[in-house]
Motif scaffolding. Structure first.
Motif, short mmCIF file in Angstrom:
data_model
loop_
_atom_site.label_atom_id
_atom_site.label_comp_id
_atom_site.label_asym_id
_atom_site.label_seq_id
_atom_site.Cartn_x
_atom_site.Cartn_y
_atom_site.Cartn_z
N LEU A 1 6.37 -3.13 -9.83
CA LEU A 1 5.23 -3.12 -8.90
C LEU A 1 4.01 -3.68 -9.62
O LEU A 1 3.71 -3.27 -10.74
CB LEU A 1 4.96 -1.71 -8.41
CG LEU A 1 3.85 -1.52 -7.36
CD1 LEU A 1 4.22 -2.26 -6.07
CD2 LEU A 1 3.64 -0.04 -7.06
N ARG B 1 4.05 -2.75 -13.49
CA ARG B 1 4.60 -1.44 -13.82
C ARG B 1 6.12 -1.54 -13.71
O ARG B 1 6.68 -1.54 -12.61
CB ARG B 1 4.04 -0.39 -12.87
CG ARG B 1 2.53 -0.19 -13.02
CD ARG B 1 1.93 0.48 -11.81
NE ARG B 1 2.55 1.77 -11.54
CZ ARG B 1 2.35 2.46 -10.40
NH1 ARG B 1 1.53 1.96 -9.46
NH2 ARG B 1 2.94 3.62 -10.21
N GLU C 1 2.85 1.75 -3.34
CA GLU C 1 2.10 2.37 -4.42
C GLU C 1 2.14 3.89 -4.33
O GLU C 1 2.31 4.59 -5.34
CB GLU C 1 0.66 1.88 -4.40
CG GLU C 1 -0.17 2.45 -5.55
CD GLU C 1 -1.63 2.03 -5.47
OE1 GLU C 1 -2.21 1.76 -6.54
OE2 GLU C 1 -2.17 1.98 -4.36
N SER D 1 -0.17 -4.84 -10.02
CA SER D 1 -1.50 -4.30 -9.73
C SER D 1 -2.53 -5.33 -10.17
O SER D 1 -2.42 -5.90 -11.26
CB SER D 1 -1.71 -2.98 -10.47
OG SER D 1 -3.05 -2.53 -10.33
N PRO E 1 -2.52 -2.71 -5.40
CA PRO E 1 -1.10 -2.97 -5.61
C PRO E 1 -0.66 -4.27 -4.94
O PRO E 1 -1.24 -4.70 -3.94
CB PRO E 1 -0.43 -1.77 -4.95
CG PRO E 1 -1.37 -1.41 -3.83
CD PRO E 1 -2.75 -1.67 -4.37
N GLN F 1 0.82 -1.21 0.00
CA GLN F 1 0.00 0.00 0.00
C GLN F 1 0.86 1.27 0.00
O GLN F 1 0.60 2.23 -0.74
CB GLN F 1 -0.93 0.00 1.22
CG GLN F 1 -1.98 -1.09 1.18
CD GLN F 1 -2.89 -1.01 2.39
OE1 GLN F 1 -3.50 0.01 2.65
NE2 GLN F 1 -2.99 -2.10 3.14
#
Length: 438
Positions: free
Chosen positions: A247, A400, A199, A249, A254, A196
């Motif tokens: 990262l 990402r 992100e 999602s 996330p 969390q």
């Protein structure tokens, strides 16, 4: 440092040579009793394997009996060999087999570039803000004096209070800290909390500090951090380097490790999973796969379609080839791709075969930049970094690339490569010098 191709070939030859010598030792010194000796050893091995499996899958008295079986089988084999005056022969043959396995694994290590992710100079941090969960990991924040040590290094610490149990609270705290001038965001907590704040840090292009104060800390493991002493992660504030990692999602949420669907999500939802992830997964997963009654899933990952898998695991970069449950390591987290593992089995015995890893029947693996998961229901339970949520379908998972700037200590245990699975056919080709593509 990985061995060269020339070294790998000689390691393969040493491995096969050890197997040959072990056979000669048995044949020469055991003579006509070789077959019986091998049979006793094979039966003992089967009993040990069965005992270990039942010790994971059973409860109560049956588990105790399984442990007795796993421990008693080797003793029985040793007694049988000793009575036949062949104990030293068996010990020598066993040592040669260990040598063969070790040399074989070393021969299969591939040179695919550096094992560690690229390091970049650390930014100059003037106002780091660290969010700490005092409940995480059974109280590691207090036990390792993380608040005092962080403040001693000039960091501002925000403690999560008992009332702070909503999903959005941690991220909101991070955003407020950044708005107040924080030039680094960090978290002492589990992987779900880490994701969390990560992100928020990625969205604001701020460096992110991981303090492994959770129960398992898989993200910290793959970053090479010391999970036994989370306070050592704070060394990054005075002597650190920066890693650029991907990262994930899923449905807008996330994740730093993985998201799980189907039977995998059922395992994550088990109350025992938080305390012992590995043991719980090994104990529950086979039965859940064999009798899974949840939503009928389908998924599309790159050029691969998954038709009605009972379990589906999507990870932020792929796990090692022998890991189908997301319990092991990722060699890198900067590859810009998702790992995807789908499992479809038809019986309990079939499910038990999952312990074979990549060679297990019914397991499909692939990598892709995007994975779309659908189902025959409007919502499906999903495990996001170990936290169970319900998401509307289709669930779109994406990665990402290099979105997260992670500050880590310059000196840390490091990331080891996953051990390669033993493949005697490949070892044979290496020994003969015929091919190095494996």
């Amino acid at each position: 440092m990985n061995p060269t191709m020339w070294q790998r070939r000689w390691l393969a030859r040493a491995s096969l040579g050890s197997v040959l010598v072990a056979g000669v030792v048995l044949g020469v010194f055991a003579g006509t009793r070789t077959i019986g000796l091998l049979a006793v050893g094979l039966v003992g091995l089967v009993l040990v394997a069965a005992g270990l499996w039942w010790s994971l899958a059973k409860e109560g008295v049956l588990r105790v009996l399984a442990v007795v079986l796993a421990l008693g089988a080797p003793v029985w084999v040793l007694i049988a060999y000793t009575r036949a005056h062949l104990a030293w022969v068996a010990a020598l043959a066993f040592a040669l087999w260990l040598l063969a396995v070790g040399a074989g694994r070393a021969a299969l290590v591939r040179d695919e570039g550096p094992a560690a992710m690229a390091e970049h100079p650390a930014p100059r941090v003037r106002r780091p803000v660290l969010i700490m969960n005092p409940r995480s990991g059974g109280g590691k924040v207090r036990r390792f004096e993380l608040v005092e040590r962080a403040q001693g290094l000039g960091a501002e610490v925000i403690l999560l209070q008992w009332r702070d149990n909503g999903d959005g609270d941690v991220a909101d705290m991070a955003r407020k800290a950044a708005a107040g001038g924080a030039d680094l965001l960090g978290v002492a907590g589990g992987d779900g909390t880490q994701a969390q704040v990560a992100e928020v840090a990625a969205a604001l292009d701020l460096p992110f500090l991981v303090i492994p104060a959770g129960t398992r800390n898989h993200f910290a493991l793959d970053l090479g951090l010391d999970r036994n002493d989370p306070s050592k992660a704070l060394d990054a504030l005075r002597d650190g380097v920066e890693l650029h990692v991907d990262l994930g999602s899923a449905g807008g949420l996330p994740f730093v490790n993985n998201v799980s669907f189907g039977a995998y999500a059922e395992v994550v939802a088990s109350p025992a999973y938080r305390d012992d992830k590995t043991r719980t997964a090994l104990r529950l997963l086979p039965d859940m796969l064999a009798g899974h009654q949840g939503p009928r899933l389908s998924a599309h990952a790159g050029d691969t379609d998954f038709a009605e898998p009972q379990a589906l695991l999507v990870s932020n970069n792929p796990y090692g080839t022998g890991d189908i449950a997301g319990l092991g390591r990722r060699a890198r987290m900067d590859g810009g791709e998702l790992g995807c593992v789908g499992v479809k089995v038809t019986s309990a015995a079939h499910a038990a075969g999952l312990l074979r890893g990549r060679r297990a029947a019914g397991v499909v693996r692939t990598t892709a930049a995007h994975v779309v998961v659908d189902a025959d229901q409007d919502h499906v339970p999903v495990g996001v970094d170990g936290e169970t949520v319900s998401l509307p379908v289709p669930v779109r998972c994406e990665v990402r690339p290099l979105a997260l700037r992670v500050l880590v200590p310059r000196n840390r245990p490091g990331v080891r490569r996953a051990r390669p699975l033993l493949d005697w056919r490949v070892i044979g080709r290496l020994a003969l010098g015929r091919s190095h593509r494996f």
